[in-house]
Design a protein around this motif. Sequence first.
Motif, PDB file in Angstrom:
ATOM      1  N   GLY A  68       0.794  -1.224   0.000  1.00  0.00           N
ATOM      2  CA  GLY A  68       0.000   0.000   0.000  1.00  0.00           C
ATOM      3  C   GLY A  68       0.822   1.265   0.000  1.00  0.00           C
ATOM      4  O   GLY A  68       0.279   2.352  -0.186  1.00  0.00           O
ATOM      5  N   GLN A 167       0.325   8.326  -4.303  1.00  0.00           N
ATOM      6  CA  GLN A 167      -0.171   7.562  -3.156  1.00  0.00           C
ATOM      7  C   GLN A 167      -1.692   7.434  -3.199  1.00  0.00           C
ATOM      8  O   GLN A 167      -2.241   6.355  -2.916  1.00  0.00           O
ATOM      9  CB  GLN A 167       0.252   8.237  -1.851  1.00  0.00           C
ATOM     10  N   ALA A 168      -2.371   8.520  -3.578  1.00  0.00           N
ATOM     11  CA  ALA A 168      -3.832   8.484  -3.659  1.00  0.00           C
ATOM     12  C   ALA A 168      -4.296   7.497  -4.728  1.00  0.00           C
ATOM     13  O   ALA A 168      -5.274   6.761  -4.537  1.00  0.00           O
ATOM     14  CB  ALA A 168      -4.377   9.880  -3.959  1.00  0.00           C
ATOM     15  N   ASN A 171      -3.866   3.994  -3.422  1.00  0.00           N
ATOM     16  CA  ASN A 171      -4.964   3.666  -2.507  1.00  0.00           C
ATOM     17  C   ASN A 171      -6.239   3.322  -3.276  1.00  0.00           C
ATOM     18  O   ASN A 171      -6.950   2.373  -2.941  1.00  0.00           O
ATOM     19  CB  ASN A 171      -5.242   4.847  -1.566  1.00  0.00           C
ATOM     20  N   HIS A 176      -8.021   0.177  -0.703  1.00  0.00           N
ATOM     21  CA  HIS A 176      -7.748   0.329   0.724  1.00  0.00           C
ATOM     22  C   HIS A 176      -6.463   1.134   0.875  1.00  0.00           C
ATOM     23  O   HIS A 176      -5.777   1.418  -0.105  1.00  0.00           O
ATOM     24  CB  HIS A 176      -7.606  -1.031   1.420  1.00  0.00           C
ATOM     25  N   THR A 177      -6.144   1.527   2.100  1.00  0.00           N
ATOM     26  CA  THR A 177      -4.940   2.335   2.343  1.00  0.00           C
ATOM     27  C   THR A 177      -3.771   1.502   2.843  1.00  0.00           C
ATOM     28  O   THR A 177      -2.747   2.058   3.264  1.00  0.00           O
ATOM     29  CB  THR A 177      -5.241   3.463   3.356  1.00  0.00           C
ATOM     30  N   LEU A 180      -0.694   2.267   5.506  1.00  0.00           N
ATOM     31  CA  LEU A 180      -0.613   3.684   5.863  1.00  0.00           C
ATOM     32  C   LEU A 180      -1.076   3.876   7.307  1.00  0.00           C
ATOM     33  O   LEU A 180      -2.106   3.339   7.715  1.00  0.00           O
ATOM     34  CB  LEU A 180      -1.479   4.533   4.941  1.00  0.00           C
ATOM     35  N   ILE A 222      -5.272  12.660   1.248  1.00  0.00           N
ATOM     36  CA  ILE A 222      -4.949  11.350   1.819  1.00  0.00           C
ATOM     37  C   ILE A 222      -5.778  11.103   3.084  1.00  0.00           C
ATOM     38  O   ILE A 222      -6.232   9.983   3.336  1.00  0.00           O
ATOM     39  CB  ILE A 222      -3.445  11.239   2.132  1.00  0.00           C
ATOM     40  N   GLN A 225      -9.142   9.952   2.058  1.00  0.00           N
ATOM     41  CA  GLN A 225      -9.134   8.543   1.661  1.00  0.00           C
ATOM     42  C   GLN A 225      -9.080   7.617   2.875  1.00  0.00           C
ATOM     43  O   GLN A 225      -9.720   6.566   2.890  1.00  0.00           O
ATOM     44  CB  GLN A 225      -7.942   8.256   0.743  1.00  0.00           C
ATOM     45  N   LEU A 226      -8.307   8.010   3.879  1.00  0.00           N
ATOM     46  CA  LEU A 226      -8.246   7.203   5.098  1.00  0.00           C
ATOM     47  C   LEU A 226      -9.631   7.061   5.730  1.00  0.00           C
ATOM     48  O   LEU A 226     -10.011   5.989   6.181  1.00  0.00           O
ATOM     49  CB  LEU A 226      -7.280   7.840   6.096  1.00  0.00           C
ATOM     50  N   TYR A 229     -11.860   4.795   3.399  1.00  0.00           N
ATOM     51  CA  TYR A 229     -11.517   3.373   3.443  1.00  0.00           C
ATOM     52  C   TYR A 229     -11.313   2.867   4.873  1.00  0.00           C
ATOM     53  O   TYR A 229     -10.631   1.869   5.080  1.00  0.00           O
ATOM     54  CB  TYR A 229     -10.230   3.120   2.644  1.00  0.00           C
TER      55      TYR A 229
END
Length: 248
Positions: A68, A167-168, A171, A176-177, A180, A222, A225-226, A229
């Motif tokens: 990830g 990174q995005a 993900n 999923h992340t 991270l 980010i 996204q966290l 997810y």
Amino acid sequence: MEAARGWLVPTILPEHCFDEFFLKFNVLDVPCLKMALSKVLGFGIIAGSMMVKVPQIVKLIRAGTAEGLSFKSILLELLALMGTMVYSITHGFPFSTWGEVLFLMLQTLTIGFLIQYLGGRTTMGILFLGGFFSLLALSLSPVIPMAMITAMQATNVPAIVISRLIQATTNYRNGHTGQLSAITVLLLFVGSLARIFTCVQETNDSLMMVTYIVSSACNGLIVAQLLYYWNVRPPGKPKPQHRKKKKN
């Protein structure tokens, strides 16, 4: 009082602000209050930065995998951090305005090495560390002209954007992340927001301000996204099924 002056001036307060607060008792002087808040906030950010990526490092070591995490994103982030540190040092900015960059850089280097090491590429990880420190030493040497250092700082904005987008995208593709660390990502987001204020108060450097504004926006992506997810976990290895022994 003189002992307090020696401790506070000029680390926390300029001379005239010390006089306003402790001799004239003008504790509501707005410019001095902003300066004091900026200094305290700056040193607070530096103190926090010493541990901000430690949760990420611990999570990688415990998991035994760097799933990830994008190594390309780490490389771009390191270049951006190095550019900011070199630019700040050569322009004589106070340590309170950029000190966290040093600790973030060392911790990001550790994460970069772990990505290689956990992927079975230890030699590549060692070469990565050696190459980065060589580039850093060259950037801080007198042979690099100021125009090139300014250009390095200017490239931080696209480097940060591309780094976070990589990174995005990782993900998004994974759904999923991965490994991270939520704590690390949140602290980076809050720290970059706070740095906008300290940069305005202590450097008034437009290039630095743009860098931190863009960094805050990208870190916010980010964080989003966290949260999105949050309940999604990387697919684990299937548990081995034990056959039941037949009774005779």
